[in-house]
Motif scaffolding. Structure first.
Motif, mmCIF file in Angstrom:
data_model
loop_
_atom_site.group_PDB
_atom_site.id
_atom_site.type_symbol
_atom_site.label_atom_id
_atom_site.label_comp_id
_atom_site.label_asym_id
_atom_site.label_seq_id
_atom_site.Cartn_x
_atom_site.Cartn_y
_atom_site.Cartn_z
ATOM 1 N N UNK A 1 0.817 -1.216 0.000
ATOM 2 C CA UNK A 1 0.000 0.000 0.000
ATOM 3 C C UNK A 1 0.850 1.265 0.000
ATOM 4 N N UNK A 2 2.063 1.178 0.516
ATOM 5 C CA UNK A 2 2.883 2.386 0.597
ATOM 6 C C UNK A 2 3.840 2.529 -0.574
ATOM 7 N N UNK A 3 3.966 1.515 -1.423
ATOM 8 C CA UNK A 3 5.000 1.596 -2.442
ATOM 9 C C UNK A 3 4.554 1.469 -3.878
ATOM 10 N N UNK A 4 3.271 1.452 -4.152
ATOM 11 C CA UNK A 4 2.818 1.379 -5.531
ATOM 12 C C UNK A 4 2.952 0.016 -6.171
ATOM 13 N N UNK A 5 3.091 -1.026 -5.388
ATOM 14 C CA UNK A 5 3.186 -2.388 -5.909
ATOM 15 C C UNK A 5 1.805 -3.021 -5.794
ATOM 16 N N UNK A 6 1.282 -3.506 -6.910
ATOM 17 C CA UNK A 6 -0.046 -4.101 -6.920
ATOM 18 C C UNK A 6 -0.061 -5.549 -6.460
ATOM 19 N N UNK A 7 -1.268 -6.114 -6.408
ATOM 20 C CA UNK A 7 -1.397 -7.512 -5.997
ATOM 21 C C UNK A 7 -0.728 -8.408 -7.040
ATOM 22 N N UNK A 8 -0.092 -9.475 -6.549
ATOM 23 C CA UNK A 8 0.610 -10.434 -7.403
ATOM 24 C C UNK A 8 1.525 -9.723 -8.394
ATOM 25 N N UNK A 9 2.376 -8.845 -7.895
ATOM 26 C CA UNK A 9 3.261 -8.055 -8.741
ATOM 27 C C UNK A 9 4.699 -8.524 -8.569
ATOM 28 N N UNK A 10 5.330 -8.931 -9.669
ATOM 29 C CA UNK A 10 6.759 -9.219 -9.654
ATOM 30 C C UNK A 10 7.486 -7.890 -9.538
ATOM 31 N N UNK A 11 8.535 -7.863 -8.740
ATOM 32 C CA UNK A 11 9.332 -6.641 -8.638
ATOM 33 C C UNK A 11 10.755 -6.897 -9.102
ATOM 34 N N UNK A 12 11.354 -5.863 -9.618
ATOM 35 C CA UNK A 12 12.751 -5.869 -10.038
ATOM 36 C C UNK A 12 13.483 -4.941 -9.089
ATOM 37 N N UNK A 13 14.638 -5.372 -8.619
ATOM 38 C CA UNK A 13 15.413 -4.522 -7.716
ATOM 39 C C UNK A 13 16.851 -4.439 -8.193
ATOM 40 N N UNK A 14 17.421 -3.267 -8.065
ATOM 41 C CA UNK A 14 18.856 -3.070 -8.202
ATOM 42 C C UNK A 14 19.347 -2.814 -6.786
ATOM 43 N N UNK A 15 20.302 -3.600 -6.349
ATOM 44 C CA UNK A 15 20.770 -3.549 -4.965
ATOM 45 C C UNK A 15 22.287 -3.425 -4.941
ATOM 46 N N UNK A 16 22.781 -2.595 -4.060
ATOM 47 C CA UNK A 16 24.218 -2.549 -3.792
ATOM 48 C C UNK A 16 24.423 -2.672 -2.286
ATOM 49 N N UNK A 17 25.230 -3.645 -1.907
ATOM 50 C CA UNK A 17 25.524 -3.837 -0.484
ATOM 51 C C UNK A 17 26.583 -2.812 -0.093
ATOM 52 N N UNK A 18 26.192 -1.914 0.783
ATOM 53 C CA UNK A 18 27.071 -0.830 1.208
ATOM 54 C C UNK A 18 27.965 -1.272 2.370
ATOM 55 N N UNK A 19 27.351 -1.917 3.356
ATOM 56 C CA UNK A 19 28.102 -2.265 4.558
ATOM 57 C C UNK A 19 27.483 -3.498 5.199
ATOM 58 N N UNK A 20 28.340 -4.320 5.812
ATOM 59 C CA UNK A 20 27.883 -5.498 6.547
ATOM 60 C C UNK A 20 28.500 -5.463 7.926
ATOM 61 N N UNK A 21 27.671 -5.636 8.918
ATOM 62 C CA UNK A 21 28.150 -5.731 10.293
ATOM 63 C C UNK A 21 27.845 -7.162 10.737
ATOM 64 N N UNK A 22 28.901 -7.994 10.829
ATOM 65 C CA UNK A 22 28.654 -9.395 11.191
ATOM 66 C C UNK A 22 27.982 -9.511 12.559
#
Length: 175
Positions: A150-171
């Protein structure tokens, strides 16, 4: 025992009847999503195979270093999200956090495995390392499902595409 079972079947039938009474053909919408997903993969990533859960991830060569991220580690990522519509078209939705905008915003922070983010992103992170850039194709079962976002404009049964970059990892801390 027969009365209990027949009562449960009756109640299950009623629940199914009422859940379908809104006039929406959920099964048809889900089939359309899967057809569009296949069309997209065939066009953009021919021959690609999903993970056992149905996630597609494509890590960019030459990005990432160190150990693979583990469940329980805290990660900070930059990302952008698109909604896949007809298998060839996608629309940037209101879920961009710095990645495409030159890292001008604070990174999104979460702990994979804690259930605080969508399942597809949490799974994909475990195939990445610090510094990895990845293209994700996340079907609705691993994203926002039947209800959408409801907050992101994604409809029901909607496949999403994401571009992701891992900035930092804290083990995670080990005891």
């Amino acid at each position: 025992m027969k009365k209990i079972l027949s009562g449960l079947l009756f109640i299950s039938g009623l629940a199914l009847l009422f859940s379908c009474s809104d006039g929406i053909d959920y099964e048809k919408i889900r089939r359309e999503e899967l057809a569009n997903l296949k069309l997209y993969i065939d066009k953009v990533h021919p021959g690609a195979e999903p993970t056992a859960s149905g996630l597609y991830y494509f890590n960019e060569e030459g990005t990432g270093h160190g150990d693979t991220i583990k469940l329980g580690d805290q990660v900070q990522i930059y990302y952008a999200t698109w909604a896949l519509y007809d298998g060839t078209d996608s629309v940037l939705v209101d879920q961009t956090n710095g990645y495409l905008l030159g890292h001008r915003y604070e990174p999104y922070k979460f702990i994979p495995g804690a259930g605080t983010s969508i399942a597809g992103l949490e799974e994909a992170i475990t195939y990445m390392q610090p510094g990895t850039r990845s293209h994700l194709v996340i079907n609705s079962e691993l994203a926002y499902g039947q209800n959408g976002s409801t907050s992101g404009g994604i409809g029901m049964f909607q496949t999403i595409l994401m571009e992701v970059e891992v900035y930092k990892v804290i083990p995670r801390e080990t005891e």
